[in-house]
Scaffold this motif. Structure first.
Motif, PDB file in Angstrom:
ATOM      1  N   MET A 157       0.822  -1.217   0.000  1.00  0.00           N
ATOM      2  CA  MET A 157       0.000   0.000   0.000  1.00  0.00           C
ATOM      3  C   MET A 157       0.851   1.261   0.000  1.00  0.00           C
ATOM      4  O   MET A 157       0.358   2.352  -0.284  1.00  0.00           O
ATOM      5  N   GLY A 158       2.128   1.132   0.338  1.00  0.00           N
ATOM      6  CA  GLY A 158       2.995   2.306   0.461  1.00  0.00           C
ATOM      7  C   GLY A 158       3.337   2.568   1.912  1.00  0.00           C
ATOM      8  O   GLY A 158       3.135   1.726   2.788  1.00  0.00           O
ATOM      9  N   PHE A 159       3.829   3.773   2.177  1.00  0.00           N
ATOM     10  CA  PHE A 159       4.223   4.152   3.543  1.00  0.00           C
ATOM     11  C   PHE A 159       3.043   4.696   4.319  1.00  0.00           C
ATOM     12  O   PHE A 159       2.273   5.525   3.821  1.00  0.00           O
ATOM     13  N   THR A 160       2.924   4.265   5.557  1.00  0.00           N
ATOM     14  CA  THR A 160       2.039   4.942   6.490  1.00  0.00           C
ATOM     15  C   THR A 160       2.750   6.215   6.980  1.00  0.00           C
ATOM     16  O   THR A 160       3.896   6.487   6.611  1.00  0.00           O
ATOM     17  N   GLU A 161       2.079   6.971   7.823  1.00  0.00           N
ATOM     18  CA  GLU A 161       2.695   8.185   8.379  1.00  0.00           C
ATOM     19  C   GLU A 161       3.959   7.842   9.151  1.00  0.00           C
ATOM     20  O   GLU A 161       4.988   8.523   9.030  1.00  0.00           O
ATOM     21  N   GLU A 162       3.904   6.765   9.931  1.00  0.00           N
ATOM     22  CA  GLU A 162       5.082   6.334  10.676  1.00  0.00           C
ATOM     23  C   GLU A 162       6.178   5.863   9.729  1.00  0.00           C
ATOM     24  O   GLU A 162       7.372   6.057   9.990  1.00  0.00           O
ATOM     25  N   GLY A 163       5.782   5.240   8.619  1.00  0.00           N
ATOM     26  CA  GLY A 163       6.766   4.799   7.629  1.00  0.00           C
ATOM     27  C   GLY A 163       7.496   5.960   6.991  1.00  0.00           C
ATOM     28  O   GLY A 163       8.718   5.915   6.790  1.00  0.00           O
ATOM     29  N   VAL A 164       6.766   7.020   6.670  1.00  0.00           N
ATOM     30  CA  VAL A 164       7.387   8.226   6.105  1.00  0.00           C
ATOM     31  C   VAL A 164       8.393   8.812   7.095  1.00  0.00           C
ATOM     32  O   VAL A 164       9.520   9.167   6.731  1.00  0.00           O
ATOM     33  N   LYS A 165       7.964   8.882   8.341  1.00  0.00           N
ATOM     34  CA  LYS A 165       8.837   9.437   9.380  1.00  0.00           C
ATOM     35  C   LYS A 165      10.099   8.590   9.541  1.00  0.00           C
ATOM     36  O   LYS A 165      11.217   9.123   9.655  1.00  0.00           O
ATOM     37  N   GLU A 166       9.937   7.268   9.545  1.00  0.00           N
ATOM     38  CA  GLU A 166      11.088   6.372   9.687  1.00  0.00           C
ATOM     39  C   GLU A 166      12.032   6.488   8.495  1.00  0.00           C
ATOM     40  O   GLU A 166      13.255   6.507   8.657  1.00  0.00           O
ATOM     41  N   TYR A 167      11.458   6.576   7.283  1.00  0.00           N
ATOM     42  CA  TYR A 167      12.299   6.681   6.082  1.00  0.00           C
ATOM     43  C   TYR A 167      13.155   7.951   6.128  1.00  0.00           C
ATOM     44  O   TYR A 167      14.360   7.928   5.847  1.00  0.00           O
ATOM     45  N   ILE A 168      12.529   9.055   6.479  1.00  0.00           N
ATOM     46  CA  ILE A 168      13.252  10.328   6.544  1.00  0.00           C
ATOM     47  C   ILE A 168      14.359  10.258   7.593  1.00  0.00           C
ATOM     48  O   ILE A 168      15.470  10.752   7.384  1.00  0.00           O
ATOM     49  N   HIS A 169      14.048   9.621   8.724  1.00  0.00           N
ATOM     50  CA  HIS A 169      15.062   9.486   9.781  1.00  0.00           C
ATOM     51  C   HIS A 169      16.232   8.622   9.308  1.00  0.00           C
ATOM     52  O   HIS A 169      17.398   8.949   9.574  1.00  0.00           O
ATOM     53  N   ARG A 170      15.947   7.541   8.608  1.00  0.00           N
ATOM     54  CA  ARG A 170      17.032   6.700   8.093  1.00  0.00           C
ATOM     55  C   ARG A 170      17.865   7.457   7.068  1.00  0.00           C
ATOM     56  O   ARG A 170      19.091   7.305   7.015  1.00  0.00           O
TER      57      ARG A 170
END
Length: 1111
Positions: free
Chosen positions: A308-321
């Motif tokens: 489905m793509g990134f959830t809000e937490e997924g977006v946040k985690e990706y940016i942090h990585r």
């Protein structure tokens, strides 16, 4: 045997099985791994699901070769090349990979439309719903876990749109398996087959072993595993939708051995169908356009999954990585969150990568992270370019034709408000839609058949392609756009056709030369004939002075998307007054506003009130605010280190219409800096500042500033109410100066003013101050000579004293002495914790002694206290007076040249509501207010005001007693005292309804008050809300007044509701909104009677919350 969950499990994450055996026993069971044996128990005969014995033991050389093979896989997959990587440039996979949301459910049409249309926070709510058990969410570790009935899938369809991370996930599986983190006990070998590479082998003869792309030295151990235990082998087939050869025909000639050579399509078909290594496992990635075809070619059992793509937490985690630096990643994430379109698009992982890449370039150039140099349109252009370059090579259409056709499809859908398209309509506009990465395909059940439907990845992409289509129109076609262009209409001047607003922003973005040049490799964008229409429309909207804040923000974003300074400057010159109020501005909004303001040499007028401007946003805006000639600004949560930014933003010589600094623990030094810069402005309007505590030193600093400042209003308050703010002289100090005089309001935060009255540490109710507020008005000249510091200290000294102490009386006398000393005093308003007889007598004395004092009001918040503490479940009211002390809820004393007036309200709102709702009091007519007007006379000095107040107190106390006779006695005692009040000329009574008993009391007053000129009676159910004449005039009461002979010369007025029916008249227990009831005024003068009909009854009863908000 004891077990939890399923008895079968094949991969990591399988359920735990516990087996108990006697000492010296022997255990044989299916599918056991990671065994821990305690005691003298032997375990043998491990049987996997297929029923074939587990892998035979390998010798040391084979184990060493397999270990080295995994090491080589780790080396190959631990780093990846990105789309913009230079030769030899790589990044670690762990620094990029973030697991997306994966579900196992086919969605219905309604659910698909919901996903496509939702934006920002709404989209995240949809994703949150998709993350629930109803959609069978899963993760990579569980892709081969058993179904509900215990069967294990042999093949997993891993579906996802272009750019959603299918290939990236496959690389992560390879790396995690080789490093021992994933499928360690499930698979001895995992192979990665790339369909793009298989396309290059057409015409050649290869075996499955040849396709596995491994070093020759590992062939012996790989061959042995394929031969001996194929059930321990997983094949990852990546990019099925990109295959350029047919598999249906090849399946007829496919070999059944991994060592037999054949065409690549035959070998792959044999693997998928299960002819080759039928015991092995498969994971195949594909776009939705090829899922149905894949399912028919794939062995079973099959599991369907979709990214489905990134959830809000997924977006946040990706940016942090991506950034690693937590401070930087937080700022980038906030910028993404503040742009709804970008936030929506970031659910697509490749767009997340594009945005992070853009920000990383800014950081390299030492730019402020919060600055969004890229427009939203440019991000979408980057996305289109990326997909065309890396995901669209198999398309049969030239790129210009493809983009035009997609634009036509999108424009039709936008015009018809459509997001789902049937296969026929799509094929009419786009040839070979299955190979177009911008489109998604899915099957919908339609009765007994399946229907193929298409959509864009999301509505935002459809809007982008719609804008692209409009940009490609010639002059003849441009008429379509004119018809769709939103109009600004209506009283509030809001946008009509709001669905076109995102399209217009993209369209203006595409008109920017730098953005359009990014598409030159794929499509030449000519000078658009609609440019002039768009620019004219933008200027027209700006000229509409009454547009909503929502429309104003939209226009600012339009100017930012265009990003051409000459036109922005022209638009901002027309927009001489910008008001953005009552709307929280996001970081993106602030940056857009900054860009537009910075395009101008100077800005006429800007107002940013209640816009949630924080310190970070102020820092972003300060250079632009400096250019404003007139400014209204409110900032929230300012710290001492942020004050220089505020000083820089204010500059000098401004018309500062308003400045608000709220919820800020500023020091005295910071306040001094602010006051200094305020003195440098050409004009000051309303100023509200917030600090940690108001001391004598800071108060002196403010009063010194007010001596010389020409200012409409100045307010200072402490940032937060706590149980330990005793150092502060007050919690708020407000000064207003106008032609009427000098007005001062000071106060302690009263826990009953709002619901923020709990001590956060102890969770106990905070005590109410004895005197919480003073408001006064005086002449300018006298106010300048007042010792305000002494006044504030005296006010503060009363805060925690109880009314029944001698110290309290002394401090009240000291406060009143300060007020006596202010000879120019005109009005006073006091909010006390308990309205005692002493307080009441003191204010009467003050009013009589102060020559210019016109009005003094004494209020007690007792009507809120019982209810709020009941809500808290508290039985003890801290620092709250008892019924024996409080005489009333309201007292007002006023005078003019001829008369002296006193008003008392015995009942609190709470007790009035309780009486009204208690059936025991339905027949009781309450006295809500009494007002006495006396002519000035030396005889007034003989009045015993304390006795009058005590009688009022008895009415308040008896209202709690169930016996109506006691209440009536208390009322009669007060009214009988009025017989002897000298110079009483006018009397006003407010009662809940006119009854026989009240009619009798009225007649008695008229007959016994010799000097009374006028008596007015108002029937009102709740005087503290609106004083409307909504009380009942009972017919028996009216008849008593009509039959009597009034005292000659006195006028009686009675106001309220009267029923017009001749029989069966309405009573106080009925609904008085019936059409038979009319609002009337009855006048009795001697033997004359007059009735004025004032119209039908209009019932507007306040809600319970209004009783506690309307003071």
């Amino acid at each position: 045997m004891e077990q939890t969950g399923h008895t079968e499990g094949h991969c990591s994450g399988a359920p735990t099985v516990r087996i108990k055996a006697q000492d010296g026993g022997h255990v044989s069971a299916l599918l056991l791994s990671h065994c821990t044996v305690g005691g003298n128990v032997s375990i043998s005969n491990f049987y996997p699901v297929t029923g074939i014995p587990t892998t035979p033991e390998r010798n040391a050389d084979q184990i060493s070769l397999l270990h080295k093979h995994k090491e080589s896989v780790c080396c190959e997959y631990e780093a990846v090349q990105e789309y913009n990587s230079l030769p030899g440039e790589q990044v670690l996979l762990a620094d990029r990979y973030t697991e997306p949301l994966i579900i196992q459910k086919h969605r219905e049409q309604r659910e698909r439309e919901e996903e496509i249309r939702s934006r920002g926070d709404n989209l995240q709510q949809v994703f949150s719903l998709r993350s629930s058990e109803a959609y069978h969410t899963t993760c990579v570790e569980q892709l081969f876990s058993p179904f509900d009935r215990g069967r294990i899938p042999k093949a997993v369809i891993f579906q996802g749109h272009s750019g959603y991370g299918k290939s990236f996930t496959v690389q992560k599986i390879m790396y995690d398996w080789a490093s021992g983190r994933l499928y360690k006990e499930c698979f001895d070998l995992v192979f990665h087959l790339k369909c793009k590479e298989l396309n290059l082998l057409q015409g050649e003869k290869k075996s499955m072993m040849d396709l596995l792309n491994h070093s020759e030295r590992f062939s012996p151990v790989i061959s042995q595993i394929l031969h001996d235990c194929p059930e321990k082998v997983l094949f990852l087939v990546d990019g099925f939708d990109e295959l350029q050869f047919p598999l249906q025909e090849a399946s007829l000639t496919s070999p059944n051995s991994p060592f037999t050579k054949a065409s690549p399509e035959a070998v792959l078909s044999g693997l998928l169908k299960g002819r080759i290594l039928p015991e092995s496992f498969l994971l195949v990635t594909t776009r939705s356009t090829a899922s149905a075809r894949l399912s028919k070619l794939l062995k079973g059992p099959q599991r369907f999954t979709e990214i489905m793509g990134f959830t809000e937490e997924g977006v946040k985690e990706y940016i942090h990585r991506f950034f690693k630096d937590e401070q930087v990643s937080e700022k980038v994430y906030e910028c993404v969150r503040s742009n709804e379109t970008i936030c929506t698009a970031c659910s697509v992982p490749v767009i997340c990568w594009i945005i992070c890449t853009v920000f990383s370039e800014q950081i390299k150039d030492d730019e402020d992270v919060t600055k969004i140099l890229e427009t939203t349109t440019s991000i979408f252009v980057h996305f289109v370019s990326t997909l065309l370059q890396h995901h669209c090579r198999s398309s049969t259409q030239p790129f210009p034709t493809l983009l035009r056709n997609l634009g036509q499809l999108a424009e039709r859908g936008t015009r018809d408000r459509q997001v789902l398209f049937d296969e026929k309509s799509v094929s009419e506009m786009v040839s070979d839609p299955a190979n177009v990465p911008f489109l998604c395909k899915f099957l919908m059940k339609k009765k007994v058949s399946l229907q193929a439907m298409f959509s864009f990845m999301h509505l935002t992409f459809q809007e982008f392609f719609t804008a692209l289509q409009f940009n490609l129109m010639d002059e003849a076609e441009a008429q379509k756009f004119t018809e769709l262009l939103p109009s600004v209409e209506g009283f509030m001047c809001d946008i009509v056709n709001p669905h076109m607003m995102p399209v217009i922003q993209f369209l203006l973005g595409l008109l920017n030369k730098d953005v359009s040049s990014s598409l030159k490799e794929y499509l030449s964008l000519p000078d658009s004939p609609i440019r002039a229409q768009l620019e004219e429309w933008v200027l027209h909207v700006i000229k509409e002075k009454k547009t909503t804040t929502h429309v104003k923000l939209f226009i600012l974003h339009c100017l930012y998307e265009l990003h051409e300074e000459d036109f922005v400057r022209k638009a901002m010159r027309i927009w001489d007054r910008i008001e953005l109020v009552f709307v929280p501005l996001k970081r993106t909004d602030c940056w857009v506003l900054r860009y537009c303001l910075m395009c101008c040499g100077s800005v006429g007028s800007l107002s940013l009130r209640l816009c949630s401007i924080t310190a970070d946003k102020l820092r972003m805006l300060k250079d632009a605010l400096y250019r404003c000639e007139e400014l209204g600004l409110e900032v929230v949560g300012l710290s001492n280190t942020d004050v220089p930014d505020l000083v820089s933003a204010l500059g000098e010589g401004k018309i500062l219409s308003s400045l608000g600094i709220t919820k800020s623990d500023l020091s005295e030094d910071s306040m001094q800096q602010i006051l200094t810069v305020l003195k440098k402005q050409s004009s000051l309007g309303s100023i509200c500042l917030s600090m940690k505590t108001i001391t004598a030193r800071s108060a002196a600093m403010f009063l010194d500033f007010l001596q010389s400042a020409v200012i409409a209003e100045f307010r200072i308050e402490i940032a937060e109410m706590t149980a330990n703010d005793g150092e502060s002289l007050c919690s708020s100090l407000c000064v207003r100066k106008d032609t009427n005089g000098f007005m001062l309001n000071i106060g302690h935060q009263n826990p009953f003013d709002n619901l923020m009255f709990i001590d956060s540490e102890s969770c106990d109710p905070l005590p109410a101050p004895s005197l919480s507020k003073i408001s006064l008005m005086s002449t300018h000249s006298e106010a300048l000579n007042m010792n305000w510091i002494n006044f504030l200290q005296t006010f503060h000294s009363l805060r925690d004293l109880r009314e029944d102490t001698s110290q309290f009386e002394q401090h009240v006398d000291a406060l009143l002495s300060c007020l006596y000393a202010l000879s120019g005093l005109k009005k006073v308003d006091l909010m006390v914790n308990c309205l005692t007889v002493s307080w009441a007598a003191a204010v009467v004395s003050l009013c009589q002694a102060s020559p210019l004092l016109e009005d003094i009001c004494l209020r007690a918040p007792t009507d809120r206290i019982p209810l709020l503490y009941t809500l808290l479940g508290s039985t003890e009211l801290p620092n709250q007076c008892s019924d024996e002390e409080s005489i009333a809820s309201y007292l007002n004393v006023g005078k003019d040249m001829f008369t002296f007036k006193l008003t008392i309200r015995p009942h609190s709102r709470f007790s009035r509501l309780r009486m009204e709702e208690d059936s025991r009091h339905q027949t009781r007519a309450s006295l809500l207010e009494i007002s006495l007007s006396l002519t000035h006379s030396p005889q007034m000095s003989n009045l015993d005001w304390r006795d009058l107040f005590q009688k009022a107190h008895m009415i308040k106390r008896s209202s709690e007693i169930t016996t109506s006779g006691q209440y009536g006695h208390a009322v009669d005692a007060l009214l009988s005292d009025l017989y002897y009040v000298p110079c009483l000329k006018k009397l006003e009574l407010v009662v809940s309804c006119l009854t026989e008993s009240w009619a009798t009391r009225i007649l008695s007053l008229i007959q016994n008050c010799a000097g009374l000129d006028e008596l007015q009676v108002i029937a009102c159910r709740d005087i503290t809300v609106d004083r409307s004449q909504d009380g009942i005039l009972m017919e028996e009461g009216i008849q008593i007044l009509q039959k009597s002979q009034n005292h000659p010369g006195s006028l009686l007025k009675v106001k309220g509701w009267r029923c017009r029916k001749s029989t069966d008249k309405c009573t106080e227990n009925q609904n008085w909104s019936h059409s038979c009831n009319r609002k009337v005024e009855l006048q009795f003068n001697g033997g004359c009677f007059r009735e004025d009909d004032q119209g039908p009854v209009l019932v507007i009863r306040p809600s319970p919350t209004q009783y506690f908000q309307s003071e």
